[in-house]
Enzyme design. Sequence first.
Site, mmCIF file in Angstrom:
data_model
loop_
_atom_site.group_PDB
_atom_site.id
_atom_site.type_symbol
_atom_site.label_atom_id
_atom_site.label_comp_id
_atom_site.label_asym_id
_atom_site.label_seq_id
_atom_site.Cartn_x
_atom_site.Cartn_y
_atom_site.Cartn_z
ATOM 1 C CG ASN A 31 2.139 2.856 -7.033
ATOM 2 O OD1 ASN A 31 3.077 2.375 -7.804
ATOM 3 N ND2 ASN A 31 1.624 2.039 -6.111
ATOM 4 C CG HIS A 80 -2.430 -3.119 4.892
ATOM 5 N ND1 HIS A 80 -2.360 -2.855 3.729
ATOM 6 C CD2 HIS A 80 -2.667 -2.092 5.362
ATOM 7 C CE1 HIS A 80 -3.165 -1.466 3.418
ATOM 8 N NE2 HIS A 80 -3.078 -1.160 4.505
ATOM 9 N NE ARG A 134 -6.177 -2.931 4.096
ATOM 10 C CZ ARG A 134 -5.764 -2.586 2.525
ATOM 11 N NH1 ARG A 134 -5.930 -1.312 2.181
ATOM 12 N NH2 ARG A 134 -5.247 -3.398 1.889
ATOM 13 C CE1 TYR A 170 -5.768 -2.306 -2.761
ATOM 14 C CE2 TYR A 170 -7.428 -2.808 -1.032
ATOM 15 C CZ TYR A 170 -6.351 -2.068 -1.396
ATOM 16 O OH TYR A 170 -5.819 -1.311 -0.607
ATOM 17 C CG ASP A 202 -9.314 -0.009 0.813
ATOM 18 O OD1 ASP A 202 -10.164 0.528 0.408
ATOM 19 O OD2 ASP A 202 -8.040 0.112 0.608
ATOM 20 C CG HIS A 246 -8.916 -0.506 -3.679
ATOM 21 N ND1 HIS A 246 -8.458 -0.754 -4.921
ATOM 22 C CD2 HIS A 246 -8.131 0.265 -2.862
ATOM 23 C CE1 HIS A 246 -7.044 0.005 -4.959
ATOM 24 N NE2 HIS A 246 -6.902 0.309 -3.708
ATOM 25 C CD GLU A 262 -9.042 2.603 2.841
ATOM 26 O OE1 GLU A 262 -8.838 2.139 4.115
ATOM 27 O OE2 GLU A 262 -8.230 2.938 1.976
ATOM 28 C CD GLU A 319 -6.566 4.615 -0.954
ATOM 29 O OE1 GLU A 319 -6.489 4.192 0.180
ATOM 30 O OE2 GLU A 319 -6.006 3.647 -1.934
ATOM 31 N NE ARG A 358 -7.607 5.830 4.739
ATOM 32 C CZ ARG A 358 -6.872 5.355 3.809
ATOM 33 N NH1 ARG A 358 -7.073 5.297 2.393
ATOM 34 N NH2 ARG A 358 -5.588 4.894 4.197
ATOM 35 C CG HIS A 387 -3.208 6.328 0.953
ATOM 36 N ND1 HIS A 387 -2.818 6.815 -0.149
ATOM 37 C CD2 HIS A 387 -3.283 5.072 1.301
ATOM 38 C CE1 HIS A 387 -2.786 5.455 -0.869
ATOM 39 N NE2 HIS A 387 -2.896 4.639 -0.100
ATOM 40 C CG ASP A 410 1.416 3.340 -3.124
ATOM 41 O OD1 ASP A 410 1.103 2.820 -1.889
ATOM 42 O OD2 ASP A 410 0.826 4.069 -3.644
ATOM 43 C CD GLU A 459 -3.062 2.315 4.425
ATOM 44 O OE1 GLU A 459 -3.019 3.514 3.713
ATOM 45 O OE2 GLU A 459 -3.362 1.271 3.577
ATOM 46 C CD1 TRP A 472 -6.981 -3.847 -8.419
ATOM 47 C CD2 TRP A 472 -6.100 -1.989 -8.062
ATOM 48 N NE1 TRP A 472 -6.049 -4.191 -7.421
ATOM 49 C CE2 TRP A 472 -5.392 -2.891 -7.069
ATOM 50 C CE3 TRP A 472 -5.670 -0.437 -7.594
ATOM 51 C CZ2 TRP A 472 -4.275 -2.651 -6.195
ATOM 52 C CZ3 TRP A 472 -4.343 -0.252 -7.025
ATOM 53 C CH2 TRP A 472 -3.935 -1.161 -6.213
#
Length: 402
Positions: free
Chosen positions: A37, A122, A147, A159, A210, A212, A236, A262, A283, A312, A316, A339, A402
């Site tokens: 991605n 999600h 999640r 995020y 998450d 992130h 996560e 991920e 993951r 993951h 994407d 996921e 991010w």
Amino acid sequence: MKIVDAKVIVCSPGRNFVTLKLTTEDGIHGLGDATLNGRELAVVAYLEEHVIPMLIGRDARRIEDTWQLLYKGAYWRRGPVTMTAVSAVDCALWDIQGKALGVPVYQLLGGRSRDDVMVYGHANGADIDDAVRAAQHYVSLGYKAVRVQSGVPGLKGVYGVGRGTMSYEPAERGKAPELEWSSERYLAFVPELFARVRRELGPDVHLLHDVHHRLTPIEAARLGKELEPHHLFWMEDPTPAELQDGFRLIREHTTTPIAVGEVFNSIHDCEALLRGQLIDYIRTSVVHAGGLSHLRKIAHVAELYHVKTGAHGATDMSPVCLAASLHFDLAIHNFGIQEYMRHSDDTDRVFPHAYSFNAGALYPGDKPGLGVDIDETLAAHHPYERAYLPVARKLDGTVHSW
Ligand code: EZ4
Ligand code: CO
């Protein structure tokens, strides 16, 4: 069974996907996802300029040998671009092998260890009420695991908060979106979010979150500790994993289970975390961590340390990767959860597939190989468009994860 043709198909049915298609002299074709991605064309060049010339004329049945040849033969090891390219070849060869033998890939991996593959969806919302509603919606669709991400008061865009209840797509065409970040505001907010979600959804549903990569180890330790009463399935990416020792600090302070991986692309990214028993879920994905051949090694090492998988599976990762993940999840012993973000209808039309959703779980289907194809004519109607993942800045303008 020689490989006689190899091509890379780039398309954008709502978002960009890169797909490798290998064809053998008997006319069997296999697919591998090669989507990275925001950096898609680097993998396209790697495959077209350097990998495909090595594949033509090789025996498609020699999956492990081809993996080792591409990995060791490059001299320059690992890294997301290289490993995504290796993954795509590996996945396409497993697909071909399944089709050649007339069996679904999970049979080649040892057969079914379970009936189906539990997935998590999600749920995201602009605020707590919105996030609770989204989570309830997933439960009503049969999901056993959700999640939950929510907008944070006082922060412009964070995020995981999408534009609609069922879709979340972070990459944007053209220019990278800029989001705001404050660890202080986030840390003050998330325990309140999960107190509400747990109260409204009851004790049975698995709740995931998450982080992130946005907290320091000690901040993540605080969050894990404050979330303990709400019994999360996992927290996560609590902190960036370049500093693997950071996970020890988190571990020493909280019993909230930890998931990571991920952005990992080889077993060497996981090894210290597994050996130190610093995580609970690994993951790594088929597309970014060396394909089914390498993922199998990661899962086997994880099993020694009571670590389960939780691959993951954001949008994407194309339906080709999702199919491969499902065969893998069905077969390995230490599967944890998968996921699952639903792909857009356009994406599903470009990639017709045999997997199906029922009662919170996915099943890969019993077609030979991976059970997923690509409609190249339709794919050509959705040309590539450059897109970037968002970046985050702290309130004073400093770039943050991010
Ligand atoms: O942000 O795949 O757990 N899922 C995630 C994803 C990632 C995207 C980045 O391309 O963290 O949504
Ligand atoms: Co994530």
